[in-house]
Write an enzyme that holds these catalytic residues in place. Structure first.
Site, PDB file in Angstrom:
ATOM      1  N   CYS A   1       0.160  -1.278  -0.057  1.00  0.00           N
ATOM      2  CA  CYS A   1      -0.032   0.013  -0.055  1.00  0.00           C
ATOM      3  C   CYS A   1       1.061   1.163  -0.104  1.00  0.00           C
ATOM      4  O   CYS A   1       1.327   1.535   0.993  1.00  0.00           O
ATOM      5  CB  CYS A   1      -0.697  -0.151   1.265  1.00  0.00           C
ATOM      6  SG  CYS A   1      -2.020   1.553   1.574  1.00  0.00           S
TER       7      CYS A   1
ATOM      8  N   CYS B   1       0.620   3.506   2.375  1.00  0.00           N
ATOM      9  CA  CYS B   1       0.369   3.566   4.112  1.00  0.00           C
ATOM     10  C   CYS B   1       2.237   3.257   4.302  1.00  0.00           C
ATOM     11  O   CYS B   1       2.716   3.552   4.700  1.00  0.00           O
ATOM     12  CB  CYS B   1       0.318   1.601   4.163  1.00  0.00           C
ATOM     13  SG  CYS B   1      -1.348   1.322   4.041  1.00  0.00           S
TER      14      CYS B   1
END
Length: 135
Positions: A30, A33
């Site tokens: 991600c 992230c």
């Protein structure tokens, strides 16, 4: 304090009890992230009085499922076993600091009273209010 890896085995014991706990639900693939990770790590160093935990949603799908995590990163803030905040999205450092400050400032007695009031059953309606109308 560095971040703590949270798993199905230690999640409940980490977030229950007194104190402030921040949880970052994330995954290695991600992009947002990876952007939020260093911000979260820096905040963990600036707030040694709080626990900063990370849940790898790929390695711990049951933990993510238990909290209906459908978007990552998702930040969850828990204080004294009460979830105060749970929202997806990578936050900038200033927004994370504001959330931490607000969570620390809360009067938890008021929060507990509010939670209790929300969980209380609705007042019962008088029987005449629920009787069918007569034609």
């Amino acid at each position: 304090m560095a971040t703590v890896e949270l798993t199905a085995e230690n999640f409940n014991s980490t977030v229950s009890g007194d104190g402030l706990v921040l949880v970052d639900f994330w995954a290695a693939w991600c992009g947002p992230c990876r952007t939020f990770g260093p911000i979260f790590e820096k905040a963990s160093e600036q707030h040694p009085d709080a626990v900063f935990g990370k849940v790898d949603t790929e390695a711990q799908p049951e933990v993510a499922a238990a909290f209906n995590i459908s978007s990552i990163p998702t930040l969850m803030i828990v204080r004294d076993s009460i979830v105060l905040y749970a929202q997806p999205g990578a936050l900038p450092e200033s927004a994370l600091e504001q959330l931490i400050a607000k969570a620390k400032e809360l009067d938890m007695d008021e929060v507990r009273a509010s939670v209790t009031a929300q969980q209380a059953p609705e007042d019962t309606v008088a029987a005449e209010d629920t009787a069918p109308a007569k034609a």
